[in-house]
Design a protein around this motif. Structure first.
Motif, PDB file in Angstrom:
ATOM      1  N   ASP A   1       6.943  -4.589  -4.711  1.00  0.00           N
ATOM      2  CA  ASP A   1       7.022  -4.738  -6.154  1.00  0.00           C
ATOM      3  C   ASP A   1       7.942  -5.900  -6.518  1.00  0.00           C
ATOM      4  OD1 ASP A   1       8.488  -3.759  -8.908  1.00  0.00           O
ATOM      5  OD2 ASP A   1       6.369  -3.207  -8.824  1.00  0.00           O
ATOM      6  N   GLU A   2       7.587  -6.633  -7.576  1.00  0.00           N
ATOM      7  CA  GLU A   2       8.376  -7.795  -7.964  1.00  0.00           C
ATOM      8  C   GLU A   2       9.805  -7.431  -8.336  1.00  0.00           C
ATOM      9  OE1 GLU A   2       6.310  -9.771 -11.058  1.00  0.00           O
ATOM     10  OE2 GLU A   2       4.649 -10.442  -9.786  1.00  0.00           O
TER      11      GLU A   2
ATOM     12  N   THR B   1      -3.827   0.314  -5.426  1.00  0.00           N
ATOM     13  CA  THR B   1      -2.472  -0.120  -5.087  1.00  0.00           C
ATOM     14  C   THR B   1      -2.539  -1.518  -4.469  1.00  0.00           C
ATOM     15  OG1 THR B   1      -1.789   2.165  -4.691  1.00  0.00           O
ATOM     16  CG2 THR B   1      -0.413   0.423  -3.761  1.00  0.00           C
TER      17      THR B   1
ATOM     18  N   LEU C   1       7.389  -0.672  -3.676  1.00  0.00           N
ATOM     19  CA  LEU C   1       6.150  -0.298  -4.347  1.00  0.00           C
ATOM     20  C   LEU C   1       6.031   1.213  -4.467  1.00  0.00           C
ATOM     21  CD1 LEU C   1       3.392  -1.518  -5.333  1.00  0.00           C
ATOM     22  CD2 LEU C   1       2.527  -0.903  -3.095  1.00  0.00           C
TER      23      LEU C   1
END
Length: 564
Positions: free
Chosen positions: A140-141, A156, A146
């Motif tokens: 995830d950024e 996903t 995530l």
């Protein structure tokens, strides 16, 4: 896993011989290698770092959703077991949606380094229609990792998808990576062109993917190179768009001539050209060979054939022996009536056509003018993948008991080879001995009946829809049309059932059987229609009976020849 007292300086060949000879002494031992991620599945799922998804999945076509109800287990293989105590992650449920995932302790950053992905697959019951691939999940950024676990689905985001997939005409090892367009920010999947075929065997197969910082890659199957290439050249769509594109406002002029050849306006058919002359004519110079036997037939009754004891002349008719080639004709030039043979007509010319000449007005093929591509960008380092948060396995398959084992994610190719030596190369000779085979041939179990073939085609269409619905319809339009027709038929039946369409039901007149001696069935309030069909096979008969159609039992036709 290690072969006690064997693994060391010995070569691979010595290792295989020793493992085969000392299978009883081989036991499972966890590896001592230190890489970013290694999984050997030594703990049961509740105590392991793996989480089964409880989410729902929307179908590629329509609004129907399915839950991930497929069961998982960590257990030893049941088919051709290798090393005692060696367990793997097993997909247990047939024809169900499965999803399971795990997050790494720390995200793995492939930027500027080699990336090695390696794992084993054991198709204990083959692979009829489904996949056995894994996905490396995108970090995830926000850097918080995530959301996977019970929320993991086919939607996903993943960085890399790698592994075997087989269904119908699909039979390949996927290598897909996601790449972000730096201009639009959109993500696009890049699929390997001409991927290698997987090993569809019930013994363990080893799949290895190596991606290098120089943008090259290599896929190994069972530690042997199966495909090499470049991230910049061997994927579709290409990583980098073209620098120039066709000018959308440029059109071919009406006066543009792109016909290279035209009919010769001055040509005429020659006076001696006979279009009606036949291609073949009788050879009038031919004479009958001296040894031609005109009174002898080509085929004669078999003198050695005998009427079967069970043959009944009243029921089966007169018995006729089968025909065999006349032995007299084999020694002669031929038998039967003789006629002069046909030869090619030397005067034959066929239909006359106007010859072509170069078109004096020809300008060549027209192409629109090229303009700079406003969406152009250049990424020369697509191997700098996004950080990897974990591993996900999300599959639908018609074959259960698919076993995954010995997953390695890292940066050191030598470590991956050492791990394969400890694991794959230790168990492989033991499995081969249990299988009773020294070969590594693929097991291609093709469907045998029409019902199985149709069923597999439908599964293949659904399988392709999971990747690209439009492409699935394009590749298999007949299946898409058939499913659509079936859906409309089902809707019509439901509407008729509830009285929304159609007229009042009518009584079905009881049909009589074919034989005159058979008595008509007694009248009942519920009747069945007799199907006006030819004798059906067992599977087709069962399908008709399940649909409420009575299939008449016809007497099997007997042969009229002892050899038929």
């Amino acid at each position: 896993m290690r072969t006690q007292g064997v693994v060391g300086a010995a070569g691979t060949g010595a290792l295989m011989l020793a493992a085969s000879a000392a299978a009883e002494q081989v036991v499972f031992q966890p590896t001592s290698l230190n890489t970013p991620f290694i999984e050997q599945f030594s703990e049961s799922i509740p105590q392991s770092r793996w989480t089964i998804s409880r989410a729902t999945k929307q179908t590629p076509v329509g609004d129907e959703t399915f839950s991930y109800v497929g069961q998982w287990a960590i257990e030893e293989p049941e088919v051709y077991p290798g090393i005692p105590g060696d367990k793997g992650l097993v997909l247990k449920t047939k024809a169900a949606h499965h999803a399971i995932s795990t997050l790494f302790p720390e995200p793995i950053d492939p930027k500027g380094k080699p990336l090695v992905v390696q794992y084993e697959v054991k198709l204990q019951k083959g692979l009829e229609c489904g996949g056995a691939y894994i996905k490396l999940l995108t970090e995830d950024e926000s850097g918080e990792g995530l959301r996977a676990g019970e929320d993991y689905t086919d939607k996903t985001p993943f960085t890399i998808m790698f592994g075997p997939d087989k269904c119908g005409s699909t039979n390949k090892v996927h290598f897909i990576f996601r790449h972000q367009n730096p201009i639009t920010g959109e993500w696009e999947e890049k699929h390997l062109k001409n991927p290698p075929a997987p090993k569809i065997t019930k013994t363990t197969a080893l799949y290895t993917l190596i991606v290098n910082p120089d943008q090259t890659f290599e896929i190994l199957i069972n530690d042997e190179s199966a495909r090499k290439g470049s991230l910049l050249e061997d994927f579709t769509p290409a990583v980098n768009p073209p620098k120039e594109i066709d000018d959308p406002e440029d059109f071919k002029p009406e006066t543009w001539v792109d016909v290279a050849d035209i009919d010769d306006p001055d040509a005429t058919k020659p006076d001696d050209w006979d279009e009606d002359a036949p291609l073949m004519i009788t050879d009038t110079d031919a004479t009958k060979p001296a040894d031609w036997l005109e009174d002898e037939p080509d085929m004669i009754p078999d003198p050695e054939a005998e009427k079967p004891d069970e043959w009944d002349d009243e029921e089966d008719g007169d018995w006729i022996p089968p025909l065999v080639p006349n032995p007299k004709c084999e020694e002669a030039a031929g038998c039967g009536p003789w006629s002069q043979p046909k030869i090619k007509n030397p005067s034959y010319k066929g239909k006359w056509t106007v010859p072509k000449i170069p078109n004096p007005a020809y300008k060549g093929p027209w192409a629109p003018a090229q303009i700079p591509n406003p969406a152009f960008f250049e990424d020369l380092h697509p191997s700098d993948f996004t950080k990897i948060a974990g591993i996900g396995i999300e599959l639908w398959t018609m074959t259960e008991d698919i076993l995954f084992d010995n997953i390695l994610i890292g940066h050191d190719i030598d470590q991956a080879k050492a791990f394969a030596k400890e694991t794959y190369h230790s168990k492989k000779p033991i499995e081969k001995e249990a299988e009773g085979s020294n070969e590594d041939d693929d097991e291609l179990d093709e469907p045998s009946t029409l019902v199985d073939k149709v069923r597999l085609k439908v599964y293949e269409f659904i399988h392709l829809c999971g990747f690209d619905v439009a492409q699935a319809i394009k590749q298999m339009p007949e299946i898409a049309a058939g499913l659509a027709a079936a859906a409309f038929t089902l809707i019509g039946m439901l509407l008729a059932l509830f009285g929304l369409i159609g007229s009042a039901p009518t009584k079905v007149k009881q049909s009589t059987t074919v034989k005159k001696a058979a008595a008509p069935a007694p009248a009942t309030t519920e009747t069945k229609a007799v199907a006006p069909v030819a004798p059906a096979g067992e599977e087709e008969k069962q399908v008709l009976e399940d649909a409420g159609v009575e299939v008449p039992a016809l007497k099997k036709r007997t042969t009229r020849s002892a050899k038929e």
